[in-house]
Design a protein around this motif. Sequence first.
Motif, PDB file in Angstrom:
ATOM      1  N   GLY A 105      43.869   9.450  25.821  1.00 35.73           N
ATOM      2  CA  GLY A 105      44.713   8.251  25.781  1.00 35.73           C
ATOM      3  C   GLY A 105      44.203   7.234  24.761  1.00 35.73           C
ATOM      4  O   GLY A 105      43.001   7.115  24.521  1.00 35.73           O
ATOM      5  N   THR A 106      45.137   6.513  24.180  1.00 39.52           N
ATOM      6  CA  THR A 106      44.800   5.540  23.133  1.00 39.52           C
ATOM      7  C   THR A 106      45.251   4.130  23.517  1.00 39.52           C
ATOM      8  O   THR A 106      46.156   3.955  24.341  1.00 39.52           O
ATOM      9  N   LEU A 107      44.655   3.175  22.847  1.00 40.18           N
ATOM     10  CA  LEU A 107      45.053   1.776  23.051  1.00 40.18           C
ATOM     11  C   LEU A 107      46.530   1.594  22.717  1.00 40.18           C
ATOM     12  O   LEU A 107      47.300   1.025  23.504  1.00 40.18           O
ATOM     13  N   GLY A 108      46.948   2.104  21.545  1.00 36.86           N
ATOM     14  CA  GLY A 108      48.342   1.919  21.129  1.00 36.86           C
ATOM     15  C   GLY A 108      49.316   2.594  22.077  1.00 36.86           C
ATOM     16  O   GLY A 108      50.367   2.040  22.396  1.00 36.86           O
ATOM     17  N   GLY A 109      48.960   3.795  22.558  1.00 35.77           N
ATOM     18  CA  GLY A 109      49.846   4.497  23.482  1.00 35.77           C
ATOM     19  C   GLY A 109      49.998   3.744  24.787  1.00 35.77           C
ATOM     20  O   GLY A 109      51.103   3.611  25.320  1.00 35.77           O
ATOM     21  N   ALA A 110      48.887   3.223  25.302  1.00 34.65           N
ATOM     22  CA  ALA A 110      48.932   2.467  26.567  1.00 34.65           C
ATOM     23  C   ALA A 110      49.764   1.210  26.401  1.00 34.65           C
ATOM     24  O   ALA A 110      50.595   0.871  27.252  1.00 34.65           O
ATOM     25  N   VAL A 111      49.567   0.518  25.270  1.00 33.28           N
ATOM     26  CA  VAL A 111      50.296  -0.732  25.029  1.00 33.28           C
ATOM     27  C   VAL A 111      51.783  -0.444  24.853  1.00 33.28           C
ATOM     28  O   VAL A 111      52.640  -1.108  25.446  1.00 33.28           O
ATOM     29  N   ALA A 112      52.098   0.582  24.042  1.00 36.56           N
ATOM     30  CA  ALA A 112      53.507   0.880  23.768  1.00 36.56           C
ATOM     31  C   ALA A 112      54.223   1.347  25.028  1.00 36.56           C
ATOM     32  O   ALA A 112      55.383   1.016  25.252  1.00 36.56           O
ATOM     33  N   HIS A 113      53.522   2.114  25.868  1.00 39.20           N
ATOM     34  CA  HIS A 113      54.161   2.631  27.085  1.00 39.20           C
ATOM     35  C   HIS A 113      54.445   1.491  28.070  1.00 39.20           C
ATOM     36  O   HIS A 113      55.471   1.481  28.739  1.00 39.20           O
ATOM     37  N   GLY A 114      53.532   0.535  28.155  1.00 36.57           N
ATOM     38  CA  GLY A 114      53.799  -0.668  28.954  1.00 36.57           C
ATOM     39  C   GLY A 114      53.910  -0.442  30.442  1.00 36.57           C
ATOM     40  O   GLY A 114      54.693  -1.115  31.125  1.00 36.57           O
ATOM     41  N   ASP A 115      53.138   0.492  30.977  1.00 37.86           N
ATOM     42  CA  ASP A 115      53.148   0.720  32.429  1.00 37.86           C
ATOM     43  C   ASP A 115      52.410  -0.432  33.120  1.00 37.86           C
ATOM     44  O   ASP A 115      51.232  -0.675  32.846  1.00 37.86           O
ATOM     45  N   PRO A 116      53.094  -1.167  34.009  1.00 38.07           N
ATOM     46  CA  PRO A 116      52.425  -2.314  34.642  1.00 38.07           C
ATOM     47  C   PRO A 116      51.220  -1.933  35.495  1.00 38.07           C
ATOM     48  O   PRO A 116      50.377  -2.781  35.784  1.00 38.07           O
ATOM     49  N   SER A 117      51.139  -0.655  35.919  1.00 37.36           N
ATOM     50  CA  SER A 117      49.980  -0.228  36.711  1.00 37.36           C
ATOM     51  C   SER A 117      48.800   0.134  35.831  1.00 37.36           C
ATOM     52  O   SER A 117      47.712   0.403  36.338  1.00 37.36           O
ATOM     53  N   SER A 118      48.988   0.170  34.530  1.00 37.94           N
ATOM     54  CA  SER A 118      47.887   0.585  33.657  1.00 37.94           C
ATOM     55  C   SER A 118      46.914  -0.578  33.466  1.00 37.94           C
ATOM     56  O   SER A 118      47.227  -1.739  33.737  1.00 37.94           O
ATOM     57  N   ASP A 119      45.708  -0.249  32.995  1.00 39.56           N
ATOM     58  CA  ASP A 119      44.606  -1.215  33.041  1.00 39.56           C
ATOM     59  C   ASP A 119      44.539  -2.157  31.848  1.00 39.56           C
ATOM     60  O   ASP A 119      44.108  -3.303  31.988  1.00 39.56           O
ATOM     61  N   LEU A 120      44.920  -1.700  30.668  1.00 40.23           N
ATOM     62  CA  LEU A 120      44.684  -2.539  29.485  1.00 40.23           C
ATOM     63  C   LEU A 120      45.601  -3.762  29.366  1.00 40.23           C
ATOM     64  O   LEU A 120      45.147  -4.808  28.879  1.00 40.23           O
ATOM     65  N   PRO A 121      46.882  -3.699  29.795  1.00 45.39           N
ATOM     66  CA  PRO A 121      47.721  -4.888  29.570  1.00 45.39           C
ATOM     67  C   PRO A 121      47.141  -6.176  30.143  1.00 45.39           C
ATOM     68  O   PRO A 121      47.102  -7.207  29.457  1.00 45.39           O
TER      69      PRO A 121
END
Length: 227
Positions: A105-121
Motif C-alpha cells: 500500500g502507498t500513501l497516494g493510494g490510501a489518500v486517493a481511495h479515501g476510506d474513512p476507516s483508514s489510518d492516514l487521513p
Amino acid sequence: MDFHQPTSLDQALALLAADPEALPLAGGATLMAMLNAELIEPSALVSLSAIDELQTIEAAPEGGLRIGAMLSHATLAAEGRLAGGHAVVRQAAAQIAHPSVRNIGTLGGAVAHGDPSSDLPAALVAADARIEVAGSTARRRVAAEDFFEDYLTSALQEGLPAQPAGAFGHYEKFARVHGDYATLSVAVVLAMKEGKCSFARIALGAAGPTPVRVPDAEACPAGLRPG
Ligand SMILES: Cc1cc2nc3c(=O)[nH]c(=O)nc-3n(C[C@H](O)[C@H](O)[C@H](O)COP(=O)(O)OP(=O)(O)OC[C@H]3O[C@@H](n4cnc5c(N)ncnc54)[C@H](O)[C@@H]3O)c2cc1C
C-alpha cells in the motif's frame, strides 16, 4: 485491458487524460481486490511504479516535508525525518494492517481511495498536510481537511508544512483485533511553550465519512498542562 508503465508524471497524466476510463495503479492493494470483485472495469491501468518523482521524500522549500505518492506505508513507518509533529504520520503508517499490506500500500493510494476507516487521513489532517493534485493542465494543492469530502470521495502528491516549534505528534488506533481497520483513531499534534499547551490539532479517524477535527479540544485553554 491495456497496461501502461510511464516513467514520468507528465506521461502518466497524458495517458489518463486521453482515456477517461483508465485508472492509476499504485500498489494495487485495493484496486486489484476491486477488479477481482468486478466492482470496477477500467479500460486501462496506468502504473505509477516507474515514476521517480513519486518515490522521494525531501525537505520542502517552504519548510516541512514533501512526500511522494508512491512511498509505501512501510517506508513511511521507518522514515526518521517524520519526527516532531510529523511523527503522527509515521505512527499512523506503522499501524496499518500487517507488514504485507504496508509493503504494498502507498500513501497516494490510501489518500486517493479515501476510506474513512483508514489510518492516514486523520493523521494528515492533524499534521495540516497539503495534498498536491496533478492534472494534465495544472497542479493544485488542497488542505487535507478539505480534500476528504465524503465516504470514498475526495478532491484528489503530498506536502507536510513546517510544524510549530517543539511540536510532537502521536497516533492512537483502536481496532477490534490487531491489524484490522480502526474502530476509532485519534491523531494529535501538540506543541508546548514554558510547560503549557501552545498549539493543538486533533483529528479523529473512522468517526464519520471524513476525518473529524475537534475544535473544542484544540482550543488549548490557557494554563493547560497535559499530565
Ligand atoms: C487486507 C487489507 C487490509 C488493510 N488494512 C488497512 C488498515 O488497517 N488501515 C489502513 O489505513 N488501510 C488498510 N488497508 C488499505 C491499504 O493500506 C492501502 O492504503 C490501500 O489498499 C490502497 O492501496 P494502494 O496504495 O496499493 O492503491 P491502489 O490499490 O493501487 O489504488 C487505490 C485507488 O486509488 C487510486 N490511486 C492510487 N494511487 C493514486 C495516485 N497517486 N493518484 C490518484 N489516484 C491514485 C487508484 O486508481 C485506485 O482507485 C488495507 C488493505 C488491504 C488489502
